[in-house]
Design a protein around this motif. Sequence first.
Motif, PDB file in Angstrom:
ATOM      1  N   THR A 168      41.610  78.432  53.207  1.00  0.00           N
ATOM      2  CA  THR A 168      40.884  77.796  54.318  1.00  0.00           C
ATOM      3  C   THR A 168      40.867  76.283  54.159  1.00  0.00           C
ATOM      4  OG1 THR A 168      39.488  79.768  54.502  1.00  0.00           O
ATOM      5  CG2 THR A 168      38.694  77.744  55.550  1.00  0.00           C
TER       6      THR A 168
ATOM      7  N   THR B 158      33.367  69.665  54.153  1.00  0.00           N
ATOM      8  CA  THR B 158      33.665  71.104  54.242  1.00  0.00           C
ATOM      9  C   THR B 158      34.040  71.665  52.868  1.00  0.00           C
ATOM     10  OG1 THR B 158      34.460  70.788  56.490  1.00  0.00           O
ATOM     11  CG2 THR B 158      35.097  72.824  55.376  1.00  0.00           C
TER      12      THR B 158
ATOM     13  N   ARG C  91      32.363  74.814  50.713  1.00  0.00           N
ATOM     14  CA  ARG C  91      33.130  76.027  50.431  1.00  0.00           C
ATOM     15  C   ARG C  91      33.278  76.262  48.914  1.00  0.00           C
ATOM     16  NH1 ARG C  91      35.237  78.483  54.661  1.00  0.00           N
ATOM     17  NH2 ARG C  91      35.418  77.377  56.647  1.00  0.00           N
TER      18      ARG C  91
ATOM     19  N   ALA D 248      39.042  80.764  49.996  1.00  0.00           N
ATOM     20  CA  ALA D 248      38.517  79.410  50.130  1.00  0.00           C
ATOM     21  C   ALA D 248      39.644  78.383  50.009  1.00  0.00           C
ATOM     22  CB  ALA D 248      37.447  79.146  49.064  1.00  0.00           C
TER      23      ALA D 248
END
Length: 998
Positions: A162, A179, A183, A159
């Motif tokens: 990303t 986002t 996450r 995570a």
Amino acid sequence: MARDGPGEMVAGTPTVEEVSVLFVDNDADFAEVSKTMLERADESISVTIVPNGAAAIEVVEDPERQVDCIVSDYDMPEMDGLELLQAVRERDDRLPFVLFTGKGSEEIASDAIAAGVTQYLQKKPGRERYALLGNQIRNAVAQYRTQSALQDRVRQQEAVATIGQQALNEPQLDVLFETTVRRVARALDVSHVRILSETDEALRTEAAVGWRPEALPSGQAEYAVTDGKPVVVVDDLSAEDRFDASDAAEVEGLRSGACATVGLRGSDWGVLEAHARTHRRFTQDDVTFLQNVATVLASAIERNVIEGERRESSERYRTLVEVSPSAVVVHRDGDLVYTNPAFVSLVGAADESELLGSELASLVHPEDEDAVTSAMARTMAGEAEPTRRERRVVGHDGSVVHVEMTSRAIEYEGERAVLTVATDVTERKRYEQTLDTLHETSRDLMRAETQADICETAAETAADLLGLSALVVYTFESDTGTLEPAATTPSTTDLLGSPPTVERGTGYVWETFSAGESRYFPDVADEPGALDDVVESQLVIPLGTHGALVAVSDVVEGFEEPTIELLHILAANTEAAMDRAEREQLLRDHDSRLSQQNEELRKLNHTNKIVRDVNRAVAQASTRREIEQAVCDRLAEAEPYVAVWVAEAEGPNGAMTPLAWANTDADYVDRIADDLDDPTPEGNLVRQAADDQAVAVVEDVLTDEWSERRTEALTYGFQTVVAVPLVDNERVYSVLVLHVATPETVTEQELAVLGELGETIGYAIHAVERTRALVTDSVVELEFEVADERFTFSRLSAAVGGSIRLDGAVSRPDGTHLCFVRTEGVDAELVETTLADWSSVPSVTCINEDDDTALFEIRLTEPRLFELLREYDGTIRSLEAEDGVATLFVELPQGGDTRGLWNDLSESYPTTELAARRETSQSNRQHRDQRSWVESELTERQFEALQTAYYAGFYAWPREVTGEVLADALDVTPPTYHYHLRAAERKLVSGVFEPGSN
């Protein structure tokens, strides 16, 4: 539990590693008993009982209920144990499941294993079965939690990677924030996540998951910002007292939460917070994850701020593009009609005239040419909004430059044209590629098993990806208190040679490591704190408590900001890997210790069983030889002893003589017997154990000292020899010798048990010899002559002359003895004057004087003679001294250790000589029985009062002493003394005259 900051503990509920067990059994009574036994066997286990599989599934599916392990019966109505197992596995394929049944079979066990059961255990009565069940539950839950924690770390790392990648690619913060909260919620498995920014001393929601739109900032987030706490973790919001948590706990229904502040340019920009409606214990990994995400957000926010400032500046000064650092070109129909100096420099042209009139496409990378041409055409036609695109420009020297192009249609010199601003992002592109590779490398760090492997991987990464020429990874050695170099980049030796050890309290490296915060020293030339004299600049980043990462350069300001940031990321990944390796090593060490302790416990239980067998055999023996032979026989039957024998430590001429043996032959016994002139290894070992009165061990008989026993060792299969003294009250009767196959089987606990066994056997030998002495009429009479001045009576006779006789002695509780001594032909005052200066005589009193005869009460602090007689069951028949020589007559029971008594007397009084030894029959057995009766009937104080009165001449006529004098000698009041004396006399008279008395 609550935490502020990394690892800092504050007041709150203590963390307890509890294990929640769901016990499924339709037998309610058995379930209650099992619950009690399990919780008693392990206080950390908490048991919840349900009657059937359906109820168990409800508990498993209830998010408010925590289940760490399921223990289920097999034979249950509606849903048996295997069907319940299958239902649980459909919901959680790793939750520990123990099948605990009384109707087990191989078929059921096989089906359970195939269905994924964690443990299979049959019901049996006894605490041991529940102790075993509790141990299996604890091990299964520990493994389950370890695997879950590892998966959580991997998910969180992915995570972070990303989110970091999106932070680099997504210029819109609102998109990044939305986002991120999603996450983070998935990575932490929580219901509520929110990003708050601080504006005008208030917190505003930027993005949220799970929170109501109108929800106010949590008290936890406000506390973190106002009190400057980088991390705030709360396991139970309802019990929190540092801030108001009622809104989160009552309105939102939250129970646990953690938050990390997001910094910007030295201050707090806002807060990233995560909360759960169920009880959620946030681990250090969870906190580190939140901090890492907060760091990524901080970097993205800062870049966004920078981009905003750049756009504002460009807009404000767009008329000053000539001096703009950005490359600006104006082109029409693909031909360049204007370039600013920045663009001339970007492509490496000599001047603007070299570019004007040329085609823009000629400066674009062939792979990007079509896209650029098409985009410019749409922009020229007004079909495309200004959009930043990443393209590649080829310079005049053939070098490729990564740029971000933004184009818009403008009026230039009265005609429509396209304005393109190109920003050189080559370094950023290289940075992104390096960052991507760095995240890939973090997986290698997480796979490394040892700290050394992690250090090597970190150094290799710094050399390969960051191009650093000199970097040292230091590890902290707690034993020496220094930082030692653990890994370096290949070219470090070119600059530093061999990296130095960093001593405690010296230099910038130690200063930074102890402070725990990274520091960049851009110019350390000629400064004493530099790592080396050749170092001009250095960057020091602590790796927690594990050590530090040190990058050095031979130029001032040798590190740029991107490199410093990448090194911080590398250091963070390295520290996380070291934390993980340390935790895994602790788990491995813990498992190893448990295995070792279990093995030691098994050996100790085995040894205790042997000891119990030996004690039973000893209790049945009636003579010393029977005891010694029984001990040999019982021990020889037990593992791991291959041969057992008992020997006398000091026979005639100091010889070691075997007395009893088992599992060995007479030939070997004959060979090990010895004397002081020709000792054997066994004899030396036996004498060592007897002299030290402690267990002696030879771990390996295949050494030089025991080389002559190599054949016997290989024949009988032993490698270790243990000698155990059979001792009671510091008297060694004999020595027990055991031959053991391997040294590993003899532990410290077993040696301690064998030592206690030796004392038990010694006490048993003493008891049977004392019993035999009480029932036999034969005694050994020993006559000693003692001329040693250390013997009080010899010394006194030499000092005052005349004759001295001991009438009797009474033992006192303080360890002294009251001796009643009669002198003849000696001045009483001279005796008192002489003894007054002796430290061994605290007090002396003349209690009767008649002509040249006097009776003295002398208190002695040197009771060695009396201690030896008590140890050897001896009695004084008489003790007289004259002219410095004391003649002592002692009686020992038949078979008593006369040599031992003589040796001990000679050791205390070296000039002692044995004048005579006679074996006689006791003529006063009736007197001895009467004395034993008196001692058994009277209390200790009564016997002491009667004994003192007799020896002091209280019953003589005329009476030689008064009761007041005797009371003073015994340190009691006269009424107390007379009370005990009268009680003793009354018991004696009653024993004679009462009906039925014997």
